[in-house]
Each structure stands twice: as structure tokens, then as C-alpha cells.
Design a protein around this motif. Structure first.
Motif, mmCIF file in Angstrom:
data_model
loop_
_atom_site.group_PDB
_atom_site.id
_atom_site.type_symbol
_atom_site.label_atom_id
_atom_site.label_comp_id
_atom_site.label_asym_id
_atom_site.label_seq_id
_atom_site.Cartn_x
_atom_site.Cartn_y
_atom_site.Cartn_z
ATOM 1 N N LEU A 115 44.771 66.832 34.293
ATOM 2 C CA LEU A 115 43.579 66.321 33.622
ATOM 3 C C LEU A 115 43.812 66.330 32.122
ATOM 4 O O LEU A 115 44.632 67.095 31.610
ATOM 5 N N VAL A 116 43.101 65.463 31.427
ATOM 6 C CA VAL A 116 43.117 65.456 29.968
ATOM 7 C C VAL A 116 41.698 65.739 29.493
ATOM 8 O O VAL A 116 40.772 64.961 29.766
ATOM 9 N N SER A 117 41.528 66.855 28.797
ATOM 10 C CA SER A 117 40.195 67.281 28.378
ATOM 11 C C SER A 117 39.623 66.355 27.312
ATOM 12 O O SER A 117 40.330 65.552 26.696
ATOM 13 N N VAL A 118 38.331 66.505 27.086
ATOM 14 C CA VAL A 118 37.728 65.890 25.906
ATOM 15 C C VAL A 118 38.332 66.557 24.673
ATOM 16 O O VAL A 118 38.993 67.599 24.767
ATOM 17 N N ALA A 119 38.122 65.980 23.506
ATOM 18 C CA ALA A 119 38.703 66.520 22.275
ATOM 19 C C ALA A 119 38.245 67.960 22.055
ATOM 20 O O ALA A 119 37.049 68.243 22.071
ATOM 21 N N PRO A 120 39.196 68.884 21.854
ATOM 22 C CA PRO A 120 38.819 70.289 21.686
ATOM 23 C C PRO A 120 38.418 70.608 20.250
ATOM 24 O O PRO A 120 38.747 69.867 19.312
ATOM 25 N N ARG A 121 37.726 71.718 20.105
ATOM 26 C CA ARG A 121 37.399 72.232 18.770
ATOM 27 C C ARG A 121 37.085 73.718 18.904
ATOM 28 O O ARG A 121 36.887 74.220 20.004
ATOM 29 N N SER A 122 37.067 74.404 17.779
ATOM 30 C CA SER A 122 36.716 75.820 17.816
ATOM 31 C C SER A 122 35.921 76.180 16.580
ATOM 32 O O SER A 122 35.900 75.428 15.593
ATOM 33 N N THR A 123 35.286 77.328 16.645
ATOM 34 C CA THR A 123 34.483 77.793 15.525
ATOM 35 C C THR A 123 34.558 79.307 15.469
ATOM 36 O O THR A 123 34.810 79.974 16.485
ATOM 37 N N ALA A 124 34.353 79.851 14.293
ATOM 38 C CA ALA A 124 34.402 81.299 14.125
ATOM 39 C C ALA A 124 33.231 81.959 14.842
ATOM 40 O O ALA A 124 32.142 81.384 14.949
ATOM 41 N N LEU A 125 33.471 83.163 15.347
ATOM 42 C CA LEU A 125 32.387 83.972 15.880
ATOM 43 C C LEU A 125 31.717 84.716 14.728
ATOM 44 O O LEU A 125 32.400 85.211 13.822
ATOM 45 N N THR A 126 30.400 84.798 14.756
ATOM 46 C CA THR A 126 29.719 85.597 13.741
ATOM 47 C C THR A 126 30.027 87.073 13.973
ATOM 48 O O THR A 126 30.344 87.491 15.097
ATOM 49 N N ASP A 127 29.928 87.859 12.931
ATOM 50 C CA ASP A 127 30.170 89.300 13.071
ATOM 51 C C ASP A 127 29.237 89.936 14.094
ATOM 52 O O ASP A 127 29.689 90.747 14.925
ATOM 53 N N TYR A 154 36.271 75.190 22.523
ATOM 54 C CA TYR A 154 35.612 74.175 23.362
ATOM 55 C C TYR A 154 36.598 73.093 23.770
ATOM 56 O O TYR A 154 37.392 72.611 22.968
ATOM 57 N N ALA A 155 36.549 72.708 25.057
ATOM 58 C CA ALA A 155 37.258 71.510 25.535
ATOM 59 C C ALA A 155 36.490 70.965 26.737
ATOM 60 O O ALA A 155 37.050 70.631 27.764
ATOM 61 N N ALA A 224 41.471 77.304 29.751
ATOM 62 C CA ALA A 224 42.869 77.086 29.371
ATOM 63 C C ALA A 224 42.984 75.899 28.419
ATOM 64 O O ALA A 224 43.747 75.942 27.441
ATOM 65 N N ALA A 225 42.225 74.832 28.682
ATOM 66 C CA ALA A 225 42.223 73.674 27.787
ATOM 67 C C ALA A 225 41.663 74.052 26.420
ATOM 68 O O ALA A 225 42.226 73.691 25.375
ATOM 69 N N ALA A 226 40.563 74.775 26.419
ATOM 70 C CA ALA A 226 39.961 75.207 25.157
ATOM 71 C C ALA A 226 40.917 76.098 24.374
ATOM 72 O O ALA A 226 41.027 76.000 23.145
ATOM 73 N N PHE A 227 41.634 76.965 25.089
ATOM 74 C CA PHE A 227 42.584 77.865 24.444
ATOM 75 C C PHE A 227 43.756 77.084 23.847
ATOM 76 O O PHE A 227 44.221 77.384 22.738
ATOM 77 N N GLY A 228 44.226 76.066 24.550
ATOM 78 C CA GLY A 228 45.274 75.221 23.996
ATOM 79 C C GLY A 228 44.840 74.552 22.706
ATOM 80 O O GLY A 228 45.604 74.474 21.733
ATOM 81 N N GLY A 229 43.598 74.070 22.675
ATOM 82 C CA GLY A 229 43.075 73.474 21.456
ATOM 83 C C GLY A 229 42.941 74.478 20.330
ATOM 84 O O GLY A 229 43.229 74.171 19.159
#
Length: 279
Positions: A115-127, A154-155, A224-229
Motif C-alpha cells: 500500500l502507499v499511504s496518504v502524505a505523512p506528517r508529524s508534529t511535536a508533542l506538548t510537554d 500521521y499517515a 509503520a507508515a507514520a513512523f517511516g514519514g
């Protein structure tokens, strides 16, 4: 509904992650889907609605909730579809967006799906979120690998990523399920991606899934997809690359997930695995 049962990310029914698959849920409403998923009890059951153009609509239900995207149920669905209609290319319309899937016959006769995921992205966790997450997991800041910073990735679905400093830390999973479930519900997180880095391209993972009523997922393709992104976005791997993710080992259901990370930061992440029918 004709319910099929598969395990994904394993060629052995004693490993992998079980998924329910309904290849034709035409006319079935979400109440009936949710009821069947709860009855089946797997971490996800996929419901497919074929479209006139040959593509497939798909929805994913855990025993307790619907999720926008699920990797292992997608792999199971693709393999089940290929075994009935032949290998080739499919386009799945998920709630997270379009997900193309390719199936092929491996040398041993098994069906391999990518499968090919949607475009991934990530963001910082708040403290505060990180502190609450660590408390619920019964981890400390010293348990974390400083080379892989905590983030939400996210993916197709959101997963906080926490990297353990040791394999021993990853192996010891004993968390506060109500506390973690509450936090994840508030943040709309699907699973928690707990990882340990064995080498540049080999990782071990565990994924608590309390929002779905599941203590732990033995194979989580969406995470796993989110982690790759996440790795690509932070420059933590050289791209393009192929990663190997071992999951389910600590719970006695070994699973193997192959993750393809393209160089293009706008491209989706490839997740590859096989699936076998449960009889």
C-alpha cells in the motif's frame, strides 16, 4: 455479509495481526458494521464497497470504534481480493484519502501486497501530553532514546512515537489502560508507536491500542507508515530506503512489516506484507 478472516504481516497463522474482511458490504450501514466488528473481536474489520469504476470504498471498525485508516486490514483485504480476482492494482477510498495498493504473487506462491499511504506528517508533542503519556505507560524520560525525539506522526491516522533506549524497556509493557485510553481519545490518537532501533534500518515495535479495546496490536501498518514519514521528515534515515519493522514478538505473534521510504517528502510511505487466511 460474507466475513473472511485473515492474519496480516505473517505467512503463518500463529503470527501476524488478525483482521476481518468483508469484500462486499454494499448496502450495509455503519451500525451493522460496528456490531459485526465487535462480534468478531479483532483489532480491525474492513468493510469494502465495490465502485462502478473498479475502485473500492473501504471502512475500518475496531470492536469499539471506527478508524480512518488501518494498514493490516488493508493488506488483508488486498490479499483476499487478489486471491478471488487476481493480482494487480487497486485503489482504495479510505476516510483518510485514496490509498493505492498493488498485489503480486511471490516465489513461494503467497500474495504480497504493498500500500502507499496518504502524505505523512508529524508534529511535536506538548510537554503536558508527553508527561501524561509517559505516566500512563509507566515510563520515565530516562527510558527514551534521545536520538529519536517524541512526536505525533500521521499517515492516515495519528500515532505518538516514543523510542525506547533499550530493547529491555520495550519488552516490559505494563501500562495504565484507562489513563492511556482517556489521553488518546482526547488527542484522537489511534495507537501508540513504541519503537526500538536495532540498526539504521531495522526496528522493533509495540503498539498499545486502548481506543479500540485492544491492549496491544501485533502488527500496525498505519503506525509503520507514520513512523517511516517521521524518520524521513526529521532526517533520521537516508532516503530512499527500506526499513524492516518487527512487531508482535513480545506477545507471541511475530509479524514482519516492510516500509519503503521514498526521497520525495510529499510522497506516501509504502508498506508491504503478506496475509494468510484463517480457516
Amino acid at each position: 455479509m460474507d466475513l473472511l478472516r485473515y492474519v496480516a504481516f505473517s505467512n503463518d497463522t500463529s503470527g501476524g495481526n488478525p483482521a476481518g474482511v468483508v469484500l462486499d458490504a454494499t448496502g450495509v450501514d455503519e451500525t451493522a458494521m460496528a456490531a459485526l466488528a465487535a462480534e468478531v473481536g479483532y483489532s480491525e474489520t474492513a468493510f469494502v464497497v465495490p465502485r462502478e469504476d473498479g475502485s473500492l470504498g473501504i471502512r475500518y471498525f475496531s470492536p469499539q470504534t471506527e478508524v480512518p485508516f488501518c494498514g493490516h486490514a488493508t493488506i488483508a483485504t488486498a490479499v483476499a481480493h487478489a486471491q478471488r480476482h487476481g493480482v494487480g492494482e487497486l485503489l482504495l477510498h479510505t476516510q483518510a484519502g485514496p490509498v493505492p495498493v498493488t498485489t503480486e504473487t511471490a516465489a513461494d506462491g503467497s500474495v504480497l501486497a504493498t500500500l502507499v499511504s496518504v502524505a505523512p506528517r508529524s508534529t511535536a508533542l506538548t510537554d503536558p501530553d508527553l508527561a501524561e503519556l509517559l505516566t500512563a505507560l509507566r515510563w520515565s524520560a530516562e527510558d527514551l532514546d534521545p536520538k529519536l525525539p517524541p512526536r505525533a506522526a500521521y499517515a492516515g491516522a495519528w500515532h505518538p512515537v516514543l523510542a525506547a533506549a533499550s530493547r529491555t524497556r520495550l519488552a516490559d509493557l505494563d501500562y495504565d489502560m484507562p489513563a492511556l485510553s482517556s489521553l488518546m481519545a482526547r488527542r484522537d490518537w489511534a495507537t501508540v508507536a513504541l519503537v526500538w532501533r536495532e540498526s539504521d534500518t531495522v526496528f522493533h515495535a509495540r503498539n498499545p491500542f486502548p481506543p479500540g479495546g485492544v491492549v496491544e496490536d501485533p502488527a500496525t501498518g498505519a503506525a509503520a507508515a507514520a513512523f517511516g514519514g517521521y524518520l524521513r521528515e526529521l532526517g533520521l534515515v537516508d532516503t530512499p530506503t527500506t526499513l524492516t519493522v518487527h512487531q508482535g514478538v513480545d506477545m507471541g505473534r511475530p509479524s514482519l512489516i516492510t516500509v519503503g521510504v521514498p526521497e520525495d517528502h510529499t510522497a506516501g510511505i509504502k508498506v508491504t506484507g503478506t496475509a494468510v487466511a484463517l480457516h
